[in-house]
Design a protein around this motif. Sequence first.
Motif, PDB file in Angstrom:
ATOM      1  N   LYS A 122      -6.496   3.435  -7.559  1.00 41.12           N
ATOM      2  CA  LYS A 122      -4.876   3.048  -7.863  1.00 41.12           C
ATOM      3  C   LYS A 122      -4.105   5.156  -7.587  1.00 41.12           C
ATOM      4  N   TRP A 145      -2.475   7.350  -9.370  1.00 45.85           N
ATOM      5  CA  TRP A 145      -1.653   7.169 -10.864  1.00 45.85           C
ATOM      6  C   TRP A 145      -0.966   8.459 -11.122  1.00 45.85           C
ATOM      7  N   ASP A 204       0.765  -1.765 -15.287  1.00 44.09           N
ATOM      8  CA  ASP A 204       0.765  -0.551 -14.676  1.00 44.09           C
ATOM      9  C   ASP A 204       1.391   0.870 -14.893  1.00 44.09           C
ATOM     10  N   ASN A 240       1.437   3.270 -11.777  1.00 44.79           N
ATOM     11  CA  ASN A 240       0.703   2.825 -11.367  1.00 44.79           C
ATOM     12  C   ASN A 240       1.528   2.868  -9.569  1.00 44.79           C
ATOM     13  N   THR A 259       0.834   2.738  -6.548  1.00 45.20           N
ATOM     14  CA  THR A 259       0.051   1.724  -5.542  1.00 45.20           C
ATOM     15  C   THR A 259       0.925   0.737  -4.360  1.00 45.20           C
TER      16      THR A 259
END
Length: 196
Positions: free
Chosen positions: A28, A30, A91, A108, A110
């Motif tokens: 992911k 971050w 998240d 997060n 992503t």
Amino acid sequence: MNDYLHNTIPNLKPFNYEVHHDSHFINKQWVLINGISKKKSIYTFKADNILEISRKNHVIKTTWNINLQNIFSIETEDGNITVKAYFKDDDILVLNNQSKEEFAMYINATNYDDDINSVEDIQAFLKDKYQKKVSTIIYDHEFYYIEKSEEFGPFKVEVLAEKVKSGDISAYCFVRDINEHDYSNRLRISDLIQEL
């Protein structure tokens, strides 16, 4: 040390390897919130214990490990640090430094379409995220309403919206969640409809 973190950011869930590792953590993007106004850093924890830290046009590759107590060891430019991981939700990741009263918070990014480059972008991300969450909760939840001292329900918000639209009830009737015992929150049907 934990009191400092939990007083600053309440309701954290500890990192759970079985629940979080594959689905919420690995691969992911971050984005580090701390210091984002000075420089943007994206941390990507890879399954082979490689940590990629992206800043502008260059990527630093370093390492990370996790032990049985879910304590992480991360190699940084400043040396090896030991952190404990928590999630505020799916998240938002918090890495709590085990030797100092400080923590790093990450978002997060992503599956987020817009870039997160500033404090304003973080605010937009959180606003968007929590508006969607509130709408989902409200949409699936049931409420009682009170009209002329009589209580009716429970109904989902879409049913209440239809009743208002057809003129059966007023949008200004007070509502209460099925888990509440009174109308002390002073929430009206119109407030619920507005959040859909």
